[in-house]
Design an enzyme around this catalytic site. Sequence first.
Site, PDB file in Angstrom:
ATOM      1  N   SER A 122       5.539  11.565  -6.874  1.00 19.92           N
ATOM      2  CA  SER A 122       5.735  11.400  -5.438  1.00 19.92           C
ATOM      3  C   SER A 122       5.426  12.712  -4.730  1.00 19.92           C
ATOM      4  O   SER A 122       4.301  13.200  -4.777  1.00 19.92           O
ATOM      5  CB  SER A 122       7.160  10.915  -5.160  1.00 19.92           C
ATOM      6  OG  SER A 122       7.303  10.497  -3.824  1.00 19.92           O
ATOM      7  N   GLU A 164       5.216   0.252  -6.372  1.00 17.96           N
ATOM      8  CA  GLU A 164       5.743   1.475  -5.774  1.00 17.96           C
ATOM      9  C   GLU A 164       6.611   1.203  -4.543  1.00 17.96           C
ATOM     10  O   GLU A 164       7.725   1.706  -4.411  1.00 17.96           O
ATOM     11  CB  GLU A 164       4.581   2.387  -5.327  1.00 17.96           C
ATOM     12  CG  GLU A 164       3.594   2.772  -6.404  1.00 17.96           C
ATOM     13  CD  GLU A 164       3.962   4.053  -7.123  1.00 17.96           C
ATOM     14  OE1 GLU A 164       5.088   4.549  -6.917  1.00 17.96           O
ATOM     15  OE2 GLU A 164       3.131   4.541  -7.887  1.00 17.96           O
ATOM     16  N   HIS A 178       8.507   2.728  -7.462  1.00 17.64           N
ATOM     17  CA  HIS A 178       8.321   4.167  -7.350  1.00 17.64           C
ATOM     18  C   HIS A 178       9.378   4.892  -8.186  1.00 17.64           C
ATOM     19  O   HIS A 178      10.572   4.653  -8.048  1.00 17.64           O
ATOM     20  CB  HIS A 178       8.495   4.529  -5.874  1.00 17.64           C
ATOM     21  CG  HIS A 178       7.984   5.868  -5.459  1.00 17.64           C
ATOM     22  ND1 HIS A 178       6.679   6.247  -5.601  1.00 17.64           N
ATOM     23  CD2 HIS A 178       8.618   6.917  -4.853  1.00 17.64           C
ATOM     24  CE1 HIS A 178       6.517   7.466  -5.098  1.00 17.64           C
ATOM     25  NE2 HIS A 178       7.677   7.889  -4.651  1.00 17.64           N
TER      26      HIS A 178
END
Length: 543
Positions: free
Chosen positions: A234, A357, A456
């Site tokens: 990320s 995600e 995610h």
Amino acid sequence: MAQRAMSRRQWLKSAAALAAGSAVAGGARAMTEDPVFSVVETANGKVRGLKSGGVHVFKGLRYGADTSGANRFMPPQSVQKWSGVRDATAYGNYAPQLPADRRRAYADLIAYDLQPGGMGEDCLALNLWTPSPAKGAKRPVLVHLHGGGFYAGSGNSPQFDGEMMARFGDVVFITVNHRLGSFGFLNLAEYGGDRYVQSGAVGMLDIVAALRWVRENVESFGGDPSRVLVFGQSGGGLKTSTLMAMPAAQGLFHRAGVMSGSGIRATSLAHSTEVAGKYLAALQVGKGSLDRLHTLPFEQLLAVQMRFEYADRVKGEAPRAFAPVVDGVAIPRHPFDPDAPAVSAQVPMIISTTLDERAYRQVNFDLDEAGLQRFVRERVGDDATRVVAMYREEDPRATPFVLQARIDTDMTFRRGAQLQADRKVAAQASGHGAPVWTYLWKTPSPAYGGRYGAPHGVDIGPSLHDIRMGLNGPSDASLQLADQLASAWVSFAATGDPANGQTPAWPAYTSTRRTTLVFDGDAAATRAQDDPRRAFREYWSGR
């Protein structure tokens, strides 16, 4: 009379003396090694860490001076040398930020509310785990950059603890704290001139300073300064992408990993200047009085920063007001636009995404088919029925919520990752670049009965061989997947190629075959596949 409490310094001194002088009962041989503490001499002075399960742990190692006062918004300054032995058994400060909000279940799964060490501007510190600080051991070095965009998180988070990876991979593992938000990315160049020419990039310059510390010191902790992998998920991927375009970082790392955070473009000079003007106005600081910025309490600066982040947070999006700026100096160009940066051409990469995600930003778990159709229609118009049918055919059992997340992911995260990989490969094809490998994590998280799909962050734990957090959980299946993914990262750090004995053969990515390692359920199903989900890639790339 109550016994007087022993200070931390007294306790450390007494424990060390006791361990050094103790002998096994019955006249057996005296201890030759301190069972509790490790002392290592760095370029600035000696530090004392703790041992945990055979791993030597050093926390809060200073790589830069305090960034408050005169050093605020300035490039990082060097640490002064010291005499004696400094304690490195507790986390240092983490950058000023809004504490994580636990009102969403996903927040608990990643535990971003747990940031030990305390908040403060004196936050240029790193944490290091090593199987032994034997100089000359020449272990691969993994520098992990934390997530949280450019506004939150720290290397102190339990999610990024490096003990398991250091032990499993026989590597030196490092996490880094650096400036975030307005403290790291407020571009004041237009208002303060040359003094602030790099102020929009100082958070990234902090990471460069940490990498310089690694080059200078990691050998004393058993690491090889010529085999340094920088990677992160990320925001950690965004930072890694940005480092790839920074001349100051050239030669400080030798492999790069971007997990669910492919950074293509940085913030423009014009936009960052506009944001800075509004920020100064909110503080009631004029162009001719920027010195006041160095005397205001950091809490006041943070409070104003929160006003800029509020609108994004209300929409369920990551705050974007403060991020690295293409300033023409520290960051002379966009990370991967219009092409892969030449300055890091010889750095091989691994680029990855998870299947779903965007589930981490969505909470409408009871979404029905009609709601899914509305969601897609807002994005593709009259093509909605065909698009939903295409996704439903791929996964008939997926809930509308998961399909919503998957579609949103294909439009955002996956497009960025594919573009980054294609541009890296294009540089290689011209004879001026290193290879790139890609993987796709499809294995769903078991959390809440699998309602998030493969969201995610679900691959963070396996990538660090640490499956205790909520997105994975302790199980034989999770551990086997961790064996595979962690082994790939260790091999990549060691050799520049992720090939290892745990995963199937994994060819490098090319523009023609687009070979990708797919983690799909359990370890037995992990496989290399040419252009997985091709129809979805082609559809969204054409829009």
